[in-house]
Enzyme design. Sequence first.
Site, PDB file in Angstrom:
ATOM      1  N   ARG A 170       0.819  -1.217   0.000  1.00 51.82           N
ATOM      2  CA  ARG A 170       0.000   0.000   0.000  1.00 51.82           C
ATOM      3  C   ARG A 170       0.853   1.267   0.000  1.00 51.82           C
ATOM      4  NH1 ARG A 170      -0.462  -1.368   5.541  1.00 51.82           N
ATOM      5  NH2 ARG A 170       0.137   0.352   6.930  1.00 51.82           N
TER       6      ARG A 170
ATOM      7  N   ARG B 297      16.026 -10.103  19.885  1.00 49.02           N
ATOM      8  CA  ARG B 297      16.801  -9.481  20.962  1.00 49.02           C
ATOM      9  C   ARG B 297      17.212 -10.468  22.045  1.00 49.02           C
ATOM     10  NH1 ARG B 297      12.796  -4.326  21.642  1.00 49.02           N
ATOM     11  NH2 ARG B 297      13.403  -3.203  19.743  1.00 49.02           N
TER      12      ARG B 297
ATOM     13  N   HIS C 258      11.996  10.107  25.153  1.00 50.55           N
ATOM     14  CA  HIS C 258      11.642   9.425  26.399  1.00 50.55           C
ATOM     15  C   HIS C 258      12.503   9.952  27.540  1.00 50.55           C
ATOM     16  CE1 HIS C 258       9.187   6.952  24.047  1.00 50.55           C
ATOM     17  NE2 HIS C 258       9.848   5.808  24.056  1.00 50.55           N
TER      18      HIS C 258
ATOM     19  N   CYS D 131      13.830   1.085  22.638  1.00 49.97           N
ATOM     20  CA  CYS D 131      14.213   2.495  22.749  1.00 49.97           C
ATOM     21  C   CYS D 131      14.460   2.912  24.202  1.00 49.97           C
ATOM     22  CB  CYS D 131      13.144   3.379  22.118  1.00 49.97           C
ATOM     23  SG  CYS D 131      11.460   3.046  22.666  1.00 49.97           S
TER      24      CYS D 131
END
Length: 335
Positions: free
Chosen positions: A42, A102, A243, A130
């Site tokens: 898309r 991870r 953050h 993050c």
Amino acid sequence: MRVDGKRVAIVGATGAVGTEMISVLHRRAFPLSGLELFASERSAERKLDTPFGTLTVKPFTLEAAQACDVVLLAVSGDFAKKHARALGEKGAVVIDNSSAFRYDPDVPLVVPEINGRLARGQRLIANPNCTTAVLVMALNPLYAAFGLEKVIVSSYQATSGAGAAAVEELKRETANWLAGREVGHEHFVHPIPFNVIPHIDTFQDNGYTREEMKVVWETRKILDVPNLPVSCTAVRIPTIRAHAEAVTIETAKPVDPAVARQILSEAPGVRLIDDPAANAYPMPLTASGAYDVEVGRIRQNLIFGERGLDFFVCGDQLLKGAALNAVQIAEVAAA
């Protein structure tokens, strides 16, 4: 572009992390011979204005991506599990931004300033969560100097951590709140304007969320301290980007805040902002768009005494928490 450079593919190039990857490659003058952008059907055939000129986004095919030297994955974990290992079979270095690999013992989880050596010679490398990436940038220099016995962290995470649509929800529903209209929610479990939500990802059997446990698991792996006691509370807040984290550590050796400041001021990828008298400390407003992780509010912890330290960190989760770290890994792994 350079004739002797690397051919790089970005899969998920139209998303928030993918577009940041393009920018970081340019800003860091990564040695490119070509840049291929891939996305879902898309989003394919879109024209993107980039620092490298207008580029066409192509539908992903395994064969086309395999022809590149470096593949940066900014896609879902399911997609990564399906394609990541196959992408590396023809020699490409694959750097995955999802959580898919991870925790695999045979896949290095890399923050280049800390354990970049692990990326050399690897075909598949994991990029950390993050929140973890921002945290360990401050933790590692202190761990090297004083050791770590315990880590307690509360994170205050921007809406962009949940994607571009989540940011739009914050803006739209804040406008509704200010106009006195009904406030709804779709990407968050409660309305986000003027609110904080101590719930990111799914709750686990131990009462922690998966986001909180990612910080536990990944901090241990990156620092190579398998049994390090880590506890995290992850909170979504109504900011757009970067953050923030309040951190308490118990150290193995006595820690002097002045010495800790000096160590952090010299740490690569860290910017010390710690002058409370001048109202200078880490904040999302100053960390947004910055490569370095900000650290400040450094003080002796009142519970752990001479073996304790409190501090506050703030980092751009789309940069050091994602795109920047991935490109830095590529610089090491593809050298």
